[in-house]
Design a protein around this motif. Structure first.
Motif, mmCIF file in Angstrom:
data_model
loop_
_atom_site.group_PDB
_atom_site.id
_atom_site.type_symbol
_atom_site.label_atom_id
_atom_site.label_comp_id
_atom_site.label_asym_id
_atom_site.label_seq_id
_atom_site.Cartn_x
_atom_site.Cartn_y
_atom_site.Cartn_z
ATOM 1 N N LEU A 71 0.830 -1.205 0.000
ATOM 2 C CA LEU A 71 0.000 0.000 0.000
ATOM 3 C C LEU A 71 0.864 1.254 0.000
ATOM 4 O O LEU A 71 0.632 2.186 -0.777
ATOM 5 C CB LEU A 71 -0.947 0.010 1.205
ATOM 6 N N ASP A 130 -4.138 7.028 -3.259
ATOM 7 C CA ASP A 130 -4.556 6.128 -2.188
ATOM 8 C C ASP A 130 -5.623 5.143 -2.662
ATOM 9 O O ASP A 130 -5.475 3.921 -2.543
ATOM 10 C CB ASP A 130 -5.140 7.005 -1.071
ATOM 11 N N VAL A 131 -6.691 5.706 -3.197
ATOM 12 C CA VAL A 131 -7.806 4.864 -3.656
ATOM 13 C C VAL A 131 -7.354 3.973 -4.812
ATOM 14 O O VAL A 131 -7.663 2.775 -4.848
ATOM 15 C CB VAL A 131 -9.004 5.744 -4.100
ATOM 16 N N GLN A 168 -5.407 1.037 -3.503
ATOM 17 C CA GLN A 168 -6.259 0.046 -2.817
ATOM 18 C C GLN A 168 -7.064 -0.769 -3.829
ATOM 19 O O GLN A 168 -7.161 -1.990 -3.715
ATOM 20 C CB GLN A 168 -7.209 0.750 -1.859
ATOM 21 N N VAL A 169 -7.635 -0.081 -4.824
ATOM 22 C CA VAL A 169 -8.464 -0.802 -5.813
ATOM 23 C C VAL A 169 -7.599 -1.790 -6.596
ATOM 24 O O VAL A 169 -7.989 -2.948 -6.818
ATOM 25 C CB VAL A 169 -9.169 0.195 -6.770
ATOM 26 N N CYS A 217 -6.596 -4.708 -4.303
ATOM 27 C CA CYS A 217 -7.753 -5.590 -4.084
ATOM 28 C C CYS A 217 -7.992 -6.477 -5.304
ATOM 29 O O CYS A 217 -8.342 -7.642 -5.171
ATOM 30 C CB CYS A 217 -9.029 -4.774 -3.839
ATOM 31 N N GLN A 258 -11.887 -7.553 -0.737
ATOM 32 C CA GLN A 258 -12.506 -6.251 -0.470
ATOM 33 C C GLN A 258 -11.492 -5.357 0.259
ATOM 34 O O GLN A 258 -10.566 -5.865 0.898
ATOM 35 C CB GLN A 258 -13.738 -6.426 0.438
ATOM 36 N N THR A 259 -11.742 -4.043 0.233
ATOM 37 C CA THR A 259 -10.796 -3.098 0.854
ATOM 38 C C THR A 259 -10.557 -3.417 2.328
ATOM 39 O O THR A 259 -9.425 -3.303 2.817
ATOM 40 C CB THR A 259 -11.337 -1.652 0.756
ATOM 41 N N LEU A 275 -7.630 -5.528 3.273
ATOM 42 C CA LEU A 275 -6.278 -4.945 3.233
ATOM 43 C C LEU A 275 -5.869 -4.449 4.613
ATOM 44 O O LEU A 275 -4.696 -4.503 4.982
ATOM 45 C CB LEU A 275 -6.222 -3.770 2.249
ATOM 46 N N HIS A 276 -6.859 -3.940 5.355
ATOM 47 C CA HIS A 276 -6.544 -3.370 6.665
ATOM 48 C C HIS A 276 -6.531 -4.446 7.759
ATOM 49 O O HIS A 276 -5.776 -4.353 8.718
ATOM 50 C CB HIS A 276 -7.516 -2.223 6.955
ATOM 51 N N SER A 290 -2.956 -6.778 7.113
ATOM 52 C CA SER A 290 -1.878 -5.965 6.532
ATOM 53 C C SER A 290 -0.511 -6.660 6.564
ATOM 54 O O SER A 290 0.393 -6.269 5.837
ATOM 55 C CB SER A 290 -1.809 -4.608 7.231
#
Ligand code: GLN
Length: 292
Positions: free
Chosen positions: A23, A37-38, A41-42, A45, A51-52, A55-56, A59
């Motif tokens: 990331l 950022d977006v 992530q996309v 993914c 799904q997003t 990722l969190h 990690s």
């Protein structure tokens, strides 16, 4: 290059890359994007098929070499200007996942306003047509909410129609009928209760056409004459001929075109003409009714 086991990312020697590192690496790499950022992530993914939120939550999870390689390839494409929707081949719109190719416009969140306004007027017995359907974004969103309504989706581009038909099948929507046509030119009868369209509306010489994602979208889906209104003018005139009594016309337009589009509607004999703002506070849709 990310892939060598002993490669360094921002000075840190790594053997493999975990999600958190991927990331931050992506964010650094995509500084030329409006939304690093977006985008990161996309793209990640899509590589991990997750799904997003994953990722969190995960990690620390390490990417396989193949995943790192794919991610790196995606970042390079994005840095060359390719839209994220083209890289991953899809874009979310309304409640649908839509396939996107370079034969179609990439559906924009602003167009969901037109969907909301149309839904507020649609009755099950109505016949609705979406002109210039592209990926099918508008027609399929209406169809998923109103499975009993007959919806037609037209496009002049065979490539776009193929994408829209794929999207109907993939989303199991059988109440949309596809036609290859240029606006309503071939329609001589009063056969629709509602006409909706997000047509091309950018001025031919608008410098925005030379920057960002739109460079990769079909010009025929974007530009429409010196003032950007050539196609809207045609649609308003043709819709007047093809709408039944009390039928509605809803058209998306550029942020500075609201008054001109309202004038076109009233000039053609539409009543209850109103402007509506998108989520960014810009006038984006004009709607009007043909009361006889
Ligand atoms: N109706 C499609 C959309 O809103 C395509 C619009 C267009 O190609 N101008 O995404």
């Amino acid at each position: 290059m990310l892939l060598d086991n002993k490669d360094a990312i921002h000075g840190i020697e790594i053997e493999t890359l975990n999600i958190a590192n991927a990331l931050s690496y992506g964010r650094q790499e995509l500084q030329s994007s409006d939304s690093p950022d977006v985008d990161t992530q996309v793209l990640l993914c899509h590589v991990l098929d997750c799904q997003t939120v994953y990722l969190h939550s995960w990690s620390d999870q390490e990417l396989s070499m193949a995943q790192q390689q794919q991610f790196e390839g995606y970042l390079q494409l994005r840095n060359n200007g390719r839209p994220v929707a083209h890289i991953i081949g899809q874009r979310g719109f309304w409640s649908l996942d839509l396939k996107v190719t370079d034969a179609t416009l990439i559906p924009r969140p602003d167009t969901e306003l037109l969907v909301e306004l149309a839904l507020a007027k649609i009755q099950p017995t109505m016949t609705v047509v979406d002109l210039g359907t592209g990926t099918g974004a508008i027609a399929l969103s209406l169809a998923v909410e109103h499975t009993d309504t007959t919806i037609f989706a037209s496009d002049y581009s065979e490539g776009a129609l193929a994408v829209a038909q794929h999207n109907a099948r993939a989303n199991q929507l059988s109440n949309v009928h596809f036609i290859q046509a240029s606006w309503l030119t071939a329609c001589q009868d009063e056969c629709f209760d509602m006409v909706v369209s997000n047509p091309p509306y950018i001025e031919d010489d608008d410098p925005h056409l030379l920057a960002g994602d739109v460079r990769f979208e079909p010009l025929s889906a974007l530009a429409s004459g010196a003032d950007g209104l050539d196609d809207i003018r045609l649609i308003v005139e043709q819709a007047h001929r093809c709408l039944r009594a009390d039928g509605w016309l809803l058209v998306e337009h550029g942020y500075h075109q609201a008054k001109q589009v309202r004038d076109l509607f009233t000039g053609a004999g539409f009543n209850h003409v109103s402007s509506h703002q998108d989520f960014g506070g810009n006038d984006r849709v004009v709607m009007g009714q043909l009361t006889l």
